[in-house]
Design a protein around this motif. Structure first.
Motif, PDB file in Angstrom:
ATOM      1  N   ASP A  78      -3.572 -17.688   3.617  1.00  0.00           N
ATOM      2  CA  ASP A  78      -2.381 -17.051   4.171  1.00  0.00           C
ATOM      3  C   ASP A  78      -2.287 -17.367   5.663  1.00  0.00           C
ATOM      4  N   ALA A  79      -1.113 -17.506   6.206  1.00  0.00           N
ATOM      5  CA  ALA A  79      -0.934 -17.640   7.659  1.00  0.00           C
ATOM      6  C   ALA A  79       0.522 -17.368   7.981  1.00  0.00           C
ATOM      7  N   GLY A  80       0.773 -16.946   9.207  1.00  0.00           N
ATOM      8  CA  GLY A  80       2.149 -16.677   9.612  1.00  0.00           C
ATOM      9  C   GLY A  80       2.410 -17.217  11.000  1.00  0.00           C
ATOM     10  N   CYS A  81       1.935 -16.483  11.998  1.00  0.00           N
ATOM     11  CA  CYS A  81       2.302 -16.783  13.383  1.00  0.00           C
ATOM     12  C   CYS A  81       1.558 -17.977  13.974  1.00  0.00           C
ATOM     13  N   LEU A  82       0.354 -18.229  13.517  1.00  0.00           N
ATOM     14  CA  LEU A  82      -0.537 -19.262  14.063  1.00  0.00           C
ATOM     15  C   LEU A  82      -0.882 -19.026  15.531  1.00  0.00           C
ATOM     16  N   GLU A  83      -0.780 -17.768  15.983  1.00  0.00           N
ATOM     17  CA  GLU A  83      -1.163 -17.470  17.376  1.00  0.00           C
ATOM     18  C   GLU A  83      -1.826 -16.095  17.484  1.00  0.00           C
ATOM     19  N   GLU A  84      -2.569 -15.704  16.468  1.00  0.00           N
ATOM     20  CA  GLU A  84      -3.344 -14.454  16.468  1.00  0.00           C
ATOM     21  C   GLU A  84      -2.478 -13.234  16.795  1.00  0.00           C
ATOM     22  N   VAL A  85      -1.358 -13.139  16.112  1.00  0.00           N
ATOM     23  CA  VAL A  85      -0.478 -11.986  16.299  1.00  0.00           C
ATOM     24  C   VAL A  85      -0.179 -11.269  14.985  1.00  0.00           C
ATOM     25  N   CYS A  86      -0.085 -12.022  13.888  1.00  0.00           N
ATOM     26  CA  CYS A  86       0.333 -11.384  12.625  1.00  0.00           C
ATOM     27  C   CYS A  86      -0.850 -10.884  11.803  1.00  0.00           C
ATOM     28  N   GLY A  87      -2.007 -11.450  11.970  1.00  0.00           N
ATOM     29  CA  GLY A  87      -3.208 -10.986  11.257  1.00  0.00           C
ATOM     30  C   GLY A  87      -3.344 -11.516   9.847  1.00  0.00           C
ATOM     31  N   SER A  88      -2.325 -12.247   9.343  1.00  0.00           N
ATOM     32  CA  SER A  88      -2.356 -12.626   7.923  1.00  0.00           C
ATOM     33  C   SER A  88      -3.410 -13.674   7.584  1.00  0.00           C
ATOM     34  N   CYS A  89      -3.882 -14.429   8.560  1.00  0.00           N
ATOM     35  CA  CYS A  89      -4.832 -15.506   8.260  1.00  0.00           C
ATOM     36  C   CYS A  89      -6.281 -15.039   8.331  1.00  0.00           C
ATOM     37  N   THR A  90      -6.498 -13.733   8.382  1.00  0.00           N
ATOM     38  CA  THR A  90      -7.866 -13.213   8.545  1.00  0.00           C
ATOM     39  C   THR A  90      -8.728 -13.550   7.331  1.00  0.00           C
ATOM     40  N   ARG A  98     -12.463 -12.751  11.034  1.00  0.00           N
ATOM     41  CA  ARG A  98     -11.677 -13.126  12.208  1.00  0.00           C
ATOM     42  C   ARG A  98     -10.464 -13.935  11.763  1.00  0.00           C
ATOM     43  N   GLN A  99      -9.608 -14.286  12.719  1.00  0.00           N
ATOM     44  CA  GLN A  99      -8.397 -15.024  12.383  1.00  0.00           C
ATOM     45  C   GLN A  99      -8.730 -16.516  12.319  1.00  0.00           C
ATOM     46  N   SER A 100      -8.298 -17.159  11.232  1.00  0.00           N
ATOM     47  CA  SER A 100      -8.609 -18.580  11.083  1.00  0.00           C
ATOM     48  C   SER A 100      -7.739 -19.450  11.983  1.00  0.00           C
ATOM     49  N   CYS A 101      -6.559 -18.944  12.405  1.00  0.00           N
ATOM     50  CA  CYS A 101      -5.685 -19.778  13.249  1.00  0.00           C
ATOM     51  C   CYS A 101      -6.257 -19.967  14.651  1.00  0.00           C
ATOM     52  N   SER A 102      -7.044 -18.999  15.109  1.00  0.00           N
ATOM     53  CA  SER A 102      -7.596 -19.103  16.465  1.00  0.00           C
ATOM     54  C   SER A 102      -9.068 -19.507  16.443  1.00  0.00           C
TER      55      SER A 102
HETATM   56  S1  FES Z   1      -1.526 -16.844  11.471  1.00  0.00           S
HETATM   57 FE1  FES Z   1      -1.008 -14.962  12.441  1.00  0.00          FE
HETATM   58  S2  FES Z   1      -2.908 -14.262  13.204  1.00  0.00           S
HETATM   59 FE2  FES Z   1      -3.383 -16.203  12.382  1.00  0.00          FE
END
Ligand code: FES
Ligand code: SF4
Ligand code: SF4
Length: 279
Positions: A78-90, A98-102
């Motif tokens: 899962d992923a959404g914002c790609l900037e550690e804001v939405c939390g969906s990629c945890t 932790r968040q995979s995008c960051s």
């Molecule tokens: S994609 Fe939103 S926090 Fe990682």
């Protein structure tokens, strides 16, 4: 104070840059669907500068072949914002939620052939591979009425003023992205797939902190008593064992134990007042 430097000139030596053209192994805990058994697969992925876990998963999806050369299904995440804001990629990366995008590969696996393990969070039901269903975290926010009530859709005019001190406190709390890291780390929060049990299971540090955020809001405080009632019952703030794991893992550095203590005190005051008003 002058920093000690191995170079003797006040500057620190930079670590050697990761080698170019290297590969890392993503060891992924996979699952083909809800309540299906899980299994591990390794993928050897080429990584360039600034690669993160999500970009590696995209590489795998473009050509889903395991490290030993067997074709497989694309990995789901899962992923959404790609900037550690939405939390969906945890997800759980090398044992820590932790968040995979960051999550940068160069920081976690700097050498050629390094291994990174990826697992879905264990406190939420798995949907597929690294995707989990976080409905319970959002249900907890509904339990504490984590919103500001409004009268209607027309303009209500300027709201009441807030002091800078309250703004500062609320700003820190408002950064919660319901990612679930604090719940994954909490010994009191366990996997509970049955929604019927969510109303009485431990509500979690994120919801306790959000109750504080909205009770500190001047308009939101109109529902303060309802929030405190929600935190007084089974699964409320008194179920917190004070292990303090939550505050250590929160990626937004939210002062969760401070919120838990504040809401614990507020619940005590509320229950004493309630006792005397009923007596
Ligand atoms: S994609 Fe939103 S926090 Fe990682
Ligand atoms: S309190 Fe922190 S760790 Fe918990 S859900 Fe919010 S952002 Fe994530
Ligand atoms: S302090 Fe409470 S909410 Fe935080 S990890 Fe410990 S038991 Fe869980």
């Amino acid at each position: 104070m002058t920093a000690h430097s191995p170079l003797g000139n006040g500057t620190h030596a930079r670590p050697a840059p990761p080698p170019q053209g290297r590969r890392v192994v993503l060891r992924i805990k996979r699952c083909d669907g809800p309540v299906k058994p899980s299994y591990w697969q390794d993928f050897s992925v080429p990584v360039g500068p600034n690669a993160n876990v999500i970009s590696c998963l995209q590489t795998i999806c473009a050509s889903p072949v395991t490290a030993d050369g067997r074709a497989t299904t694309p990995v789901a995440w899962d992923a959404g914002c790609l900037e550690e804001v939405c939390g969906s990629c945890t997800m759980v990366i090398n044992g820590k939620a932790r968040q995979s995008c960051s999550c940068l590969i160069d920081e976690h696996a700097p050498r050629d052939g390094d291994v990174i393990t990826l697992e879905p969070m264990s406190k939420f039901p798995v949907v597929r591979d690294l995707v989990v269903n976080r409905d319970r975290a959002f249900h907890a926010l509904r339990r504490v009425r984590a919103w500001v009530p409004i009268d209607g859709t027309y303009a209500l005019g300027a709201g009441p003023r807030e002091t800078p001190q309250t703004q500062e406190t609320r700003y820190a709390l408002s950064q919660c992205m319901s990612c679930g890291c604090c719940l994954e780390a909490c010994p009191q929060f366990n996997l509970q797939p049955d929604p019927a049990a969510w109303e009485t299971s431990f509500i979690g540090a994120h919801a306790i902190s959000q109750a504080r955020l909205f009770n500190l809001h001047q308009t939101g405080s109109r529902m303060a008593a309802e929030r405190l009632e929600a935190l007084m019952g089974p699964g409320g703030v008194s179920d917190c064992g004070n292990a303090q794991n939550c505050v250590k893992v929160c990626p937004k550095k939210i002062p969760l134990t401070e919120s838990i203590a504040a809401m614990g005190r507020a619940v005590t005051v509320h229950s004493v007042k309630k006792f005397f008003s009923l007596a």
